[in-house]
Design a protein around this motif. Structure first.
Motif, PDB file in Angstrom:
ATOM      1  N   ASP A   1     -13.452   3.470  -2.164  1.00  0.00           N
ATOM      2  CA  ASP A   1     -13.355   4.849  -2.633  1.00  0.00           C
ATOM      3  C   ASP A   1     -11.980   5.370  -2.269  1.00  0.00           C
ATOM      4  O   ASP A   1     -11.590   5.347  -1.103  1.00  0.00           O
ATOM      5  CB  ASP A   1     -14.403   5.743  -1.936  1.00  0.00           C
ATOM      6  CG  ASP A   1     -15.788   5.435  -2.480  1.00  0.00           C
ATOM      7  OD1 ASP A   1     -15.885   5.007  -3.644  1.00  0.00           O
ATOM      8  OD2 ASP A   1     -16.760   5.611  -1.722  1.00  0.00           O
ATOM      9  N   ARG A   2     -11.245   5.844  -3.268  1.00  0.00           N
ATOM     10  CA  ARG A   2      -9.882   6.298  -3.012  1.00  0.00           C
ATOM     11  C   ARG A   2      -9.919   7.683  -2.386  1.00  0.00           C
ATOM     12  O   ARG A   2     -10.489   8.609  -2.954  1.00  0.00           O
ATOM     13  CB  ARG A   2      -9.101   6.341  -4.319  1.00  0.00           C
ATOM     14  CG  ARG A   2      -7.632   6.636  -4.128  1.00  0.00           C
ATOM     15  CD  ARG A   2      -6.879   6.156  -5.349  1.00  0.00           C
ATOM     16  NE  ARG A   2      -5.485   6.561  -5.374  1.00  0.00           N
ATOM     17  CZ  ARG A   2      -4.508   5.906  -4.798  1.00  0.00           C
ATOM     18  NH1 ARG A   2      -4.782   4.841  -4.074  1.00  0.00           N
ATOM     19  NH2 ARG A   2      -3.258   6.306  -4.908  1.00  0.00           N
ATOM     20  N   ALA A   3      -9.267   7.788  -1.229  1.00  0.00           N
ATOM     21  CA  ALA A   3      -9.292   9.060  -0.506  1.00  0.00           C
ATOM     22  C   ALA A   3      -8.250  10.020  -1.058  1.00  0.00           C
ATOM     23  O   ALA A   3      -7.424   9.659  -1.882  1.00  0.00           O
ATOM     24  CB  ALA A   3      -9.012   8.797   0.966  1.00  0.00           C
ATOM     25  N   GLU A   4      -8.290  11.219  -0.534  1.00  0.00           N
ATOM     26  CA  GLU A   4      -7.268  12.202  -0.879  1.00  0.00           C
ATOM     27  C   GLU A   4      -5.979  11.874  -0.133  1.00  0.00           C
ATOM     28  O   GLU A   4      -6.012  11.276   0.934  1.00  0.00           O
ATOM     29  CB  GLU A   4      -7.732  13.576  -0.387  1.00  0.00           C
ATOM     30  CG  GLU A   4      -8.070  14.536  -1.479  1.00  0.00           C
ATOM     31  CD  GLU A   4      -8.619  15.818  -0.904  1.00  0.00           C
ATOM     32  OE1 GLU A   4      -7.798  16.691  -0.606  1.00  0.00           O
ATOM     33  OE2 GLU A   4      -9.852  15.927  -0.751  1.00  0.00           O
ATOM     34  N   ARG A   5      -4.872  12.295  -0.645  1.00  0.00           N
ATOM     35  CA  ARG A   5      -3.612  12.261   0.054  1.00  0.00           C
ATOM     36  C   ARG A   5      -3.775  13.013   1.377  1.00  0.00           C
ATOM     37  O   ARG A   5      -4.388  14.076   1.384  1.00  0.00           O
ATOM     38  CB  ARG A   5      -2.624  13.047  -0.803  1.00  0.00           C
ATOM     39  CG  ARG A   5      -1.283  12.492  -0.855  1.00  0.00           C
ATOM     40  CD  ARG A   5      -0.469  13.285  -1.847  1.00  0.00           C
ATOM     41  NE  ARG A   5       0.569  12.401  -2.342  1.00  0.00           N
ATOM     42  CZ  ARG A   5       1.595  11.997  -1.605  1.00  0.00           C
ATOM     43  NH1 ARG A   5       1.757  12.459  -0.397  1.00  0.00           N
ATOM     44  NH2 ARG A   5       2.472  11.140  -2.076  1.00  0.00           N
ATOM     45  N   ILE A   6      -3.227  12.519   2.487  1.00  0.00           N
ATOM     46  CA  ILE A   6      -3.408  13.240   3.754  1.00  0.00           C
ATOM     47  C   ILE A   6      -2.558  14.505   3.750  1.00  0.00           C
ATOM     48  O   ILE A   6      -3.035  15.604   3.969  1.00  0.00           O
ATOM     49  CB  ILE A   6      -3.031  12.361   4.968  1.00  0.00           C
ATOM     50  CG1 ILE A   6      -3.745  11.011   4.874  1.00  0.00           C
ATOM     51  CG2 ILE A   6      -3.413  13.058   6.262  1.00  0.00           C
ATOM     52  CD1 ILE A   6      -3.352  10.022   5.939  1.00  0.00           C
TER      53      ILE A   6
ATOM     54  N   MET B   1       0.831  -1.218   0.000  1.00  0.00           N
ATOM     55  CA  MET B   1       0.000   0.000   0.000  1.00  0.00           C
ATOM     56  C   MET B   1       0.855   1.254   0.000  1.00  0.00           C
ATOM     57  O   MET B   1       1.996   1.256   0.441  1.00  0.00           O
ATOM     58  CB  MET B   1      -0.965   0.009   1.189  1.00  0.00           C
ATOM     59  CG  MET B   1      -0.323  -0.014   2.542  1.00  0.00           C
ATOM     60  SD  MET B   1      -1.514   0.448   3.813  1.00  0.00           S
ATOM     61  CE  MET B   1      -2.798  -0.711   3.493  1.00  0.00           C
ATOM     62  N   ASP B   2       0.282   2.347  -0.527  1.00  0.00           N
ATOM     63  CA  ASP B   2       1.005   3.616  -0.578  1.00  0.00           C
ATOM     64  C   ASP B   2       1.159   4.224   0.811  1.00  0.00           C
ATOM     65  O   ASP B   2       0.372   3.936   1.707  1.00  0.00           O
ATOM     66  CB  ASP B   2       0.264   4.629  -1.467  1.00  0.00           C
ATOM     67  CG  ASP B   2       0.441   4.302  -2.939  1.00  0.00           C
ATOM     68  OD1 ASP B   2       1.255   3.416  -3.253  1.00  0.00           O
ATOM     69  OD2 ASP B   2      -0.236   4.946  -3.758  1.00  0.00           O
ATOM     70  N   GLY B   3       2.147   5.089   0.947  1.00  0.00           N
ATOM     71  CA  GLY B   3       2.447   5.674   2.245  1.00  0.00           C
ATOM     72  C   GLY B   3       1.792   7.024   2.480  1.00  0.00           C
ATOM     73  O   GLY B   3       2.184   7.759   3.396  1.00  0.00           O
ATOM     74  N   ASP B   4       0.803   7.381   1.701  1.00  0.00           N
ATOM     75  CA  ASP B   4       0.202   8.708   1.841  1.00  0.00           C
ATOM     76  C   ASP B   4      -1.247   8.663   2.310  1.00  0.00           C
ATOM     77  O   ASP B   4      -1.942   9.675   2.292  1.00  0.00           O
ATOM     78  CB  ASP B   4       0.297   9.471   0.517  1.00  0.00           C
ATOM     79  CG  ASP B   4      -0.436   8.753  -0.607  1.00  0.00           C
ATOM     80  OD1 ASP B   4      -0.929   7.636  -0.380  1.00  0.00           O
ATOM     81  OD2 ASP B   4      -0.520   9.327  -1.703  1.00  0.00           O
ATOM     82  N   GLY B   5      -1.707   7.464   2.686  1.00  0.00           N
ATOM     83  CA  GLY B   5      -3.077   7.346   3.187  1.00  0.00           C
ATOM     84  C   GLY B   5      -4.118   7.207   2.090  1.00  0.00           C
ATOM     85  O   GLY B   5      -5.316   7.082   2.385  1.00  0.00           O
ATOM     86  N   GLN B   6      -3.678   7.199   0.829  1.00  0.00           N
ATOM     87  CA  GLN B   6      -4.673   7.056  -0.245  1.00  0.00           C
ATOM     88  C   GLN B   6      -5.188   5.625  -0.355  1.00  0.00           C
ATOM     89  O   GLN B   6      -6.277   5.409  -0.865  1.00  0.00           O
ATOM     90  CB  GLN B   6      -4.071   7.487  -1.580  1.00  0.00           C
ATOM     91  CG  GLN B   6      -3.970   8.990  -1.701  1.00  0.00           C
ATOM     92  CD  GLN B   6      -3.783   9.418  -3.155  1.00  0.00           C
ATOM     93  OE1 GLN B   6      -2.728   9.204  -3.714  1.00  0.00           O
ATOM     94  NE2 GLN B   6      -4.804   9.992  -3.741  1.00  0.00           N
ATOM     95  N   ASP B   7      -4.386   4.690   0.087  1.00  0.00           N
ATOM     96  CA  ASP B   7      -4.830   3.298   0.145  1.00  0.00           C
ATOM     97  C   ASP B   7      -5.196   3.033   1.598  1.00  0.00           C
ATOM     98  O   ASP B   7      -4.329   2.898   2.450  1.00  0.00           O
ATOM     99  CB  ASP B   7      -3.686   2.355  -0.271  1.00  0.00           C
ATOM    100  CG  ASP B   7      -3.237   2.592  -1.705  1.00  0.00           C
ATOM    101  OD1 ASP B   7      -4.025   3.150  -2.485  1.00  0.00           O
ATOM    102  OD2 ASP B   7      -2.107   2.218  -2.036  1.00  0.00           O
TER     103      ASP B   7
HETATM  104 MG    MG Z   1      -0.817   9.033  -3.631  1.00  0.00          MG
END
Ligand code: MG
Ligand code: UDP
Length: 312
Positions: A197-202, A94-100
């Motif tokens: 639903d894919r969230a925004e980058r935190i 998973m990505d490290g920006d909270g999008q996943d």
């Molecule tokens: Mg991202």
């Protein structure tokens, strides 16, 4: 194959994500449904405080592992390094920006355990991303689907869970220009998906500039399709056919004596042919360049430091 030591590994590539690490770690920790797990952060040459934060976490929690690259090698290589060194029976990327969202971890694991070697998370909606990014991403996935011989799922990033069987096969696929989601589709076995639903980058901004996205798209296409080469050939045939007709017309004009005019048609045909030839050479170049990279056979990434035993 080494013996299974733990149940679940989570792999997170991080590149200048200092503002997201802490919160992401807490969210992951809260959502791990098993007692036996590890979290591997792959620091892809961050220039900010990402590495010290990750090392700090590794001192606090024995589950936290890190791999520090000698420089930025790119998202796909960071994921590869994590997957290759994971020891879990199941591995989540998973990505490290909270999008996943880590909240999906239990569902991914449960679904995988019900008999799937791969469960990917498919984006229903993407929030906080511009029209152009969404549009180009959507178009790219659909074009790729239509020109490759394997079924690469659309609207899906690298957020997924894989069984260690898949990990073992990935290790045998040494191509330099990685398109991991394509490689995983290519491997086969039972694959399914869950939707989210894919969230925004935190915090922070995307690390994928349009230039990087185009590069990545070309890697995806050239790794799984020879369609552009075929198009070059088809264009060659098409243009040759048109040329043949124009040649007949030219001979006809010569024979019947209207030969002085023709600057315009000359100009058009030179430019047209020149353009088509350059496109053809360009496409060849894209493939040839990648062959060249693979022949050099360099390591895909260089590890500077890690707290994983086998990498020390
Ligand atoms: Mg991202
Ligand atoms: N990333 C990385 N190396 C890079 C670019 C990105 O490890 O060269 C990481 C980044 O820190 C993040 C993930 O890959 O955890 C996805 O990147 P990003 O969010 O920028 O991509 P987007 O979601 O905009 O496609």
């Amino acid at each position: 194959m080494s013996t299974i030591s733990i149940e679940l590994s989570v792999v997170v590539p991080v590149y200048n994500e200092e503002k997201n690490i802490e919160m992401l770690f807490n969210r992951i920790k809260e959502n791990i449904p098993v007692s036996d797990w590890e979290l591997i952060f792959v620091n892809d040459g961050s220039a900010d405080n990402t590495l010290p934060l990750v090392i700090g976490l590794s001192h606090q929690y024995k589950q936290v592992k890190y791999i520090d690259f000698s420089r930025n090698f790119g998202h796909q290589h960071a994921i590869s390094a994590g997957i290759e060194n994971a020891t879990g029976e199941y591995i989540i990327v998973m990505d490290g920006d909270g999008q996943d969202p880590p909240e999906l971890i239990p569902e991914l694991l449960e679904k995988a355990k019900s008999g799937f070697e791969v469960v990917y998370a498919k984006r229903k909606k993407r929030q906080g991303e511009g029209f152009l990014k969404k549009f180009t991403a959507k178009a790219f996935y659909r074009i790729l689907r239509n020109i490759t011989s394997i079924e690469i799922p659309v609207d899906t990033g690298d957020f997924r869970i894989i069984h260690r069987k898949i990990q073992a096969i990935l290790k045998q696929m040494p191509e330099q220009h990685k398109y991991i989601r394509g490689q995983i589709s290519w491997i086969g076995f039972n694959q399914t998906f869950i939707e989210y639903d894919r969230a925004e980058r935190i915090h922070g901004t995307t690390k994928f500039t349009y230039k990087k996205m185009i590069q990545f798209a070309l890697d995806g296409i050239s790794s799984f399709s020879t369609w552009p080469l075929k198009i070059a050939t088809l264009m060659g045939f098409g243009v040759s056919f048109i040329c043949f007709i124009v040649i007949l017309y030219t001979v006809y004009q010569k024979l019947f004596g209207f030969t002085v005019t023709g600057w315009t048609s000359m100009q058009i045909s030179i430019l047209f042919l020149g353009g088509i030839q350059l496109i053809g050479i360009g496409i060849l170049g894209e493939y040839l360049g990648r062959v060249n990279e693979n022949v050099k056979n360099r390591p895909h990434y260089i590890i500077k430091d890690s707290n994983i035993e086998s990498l020390k």
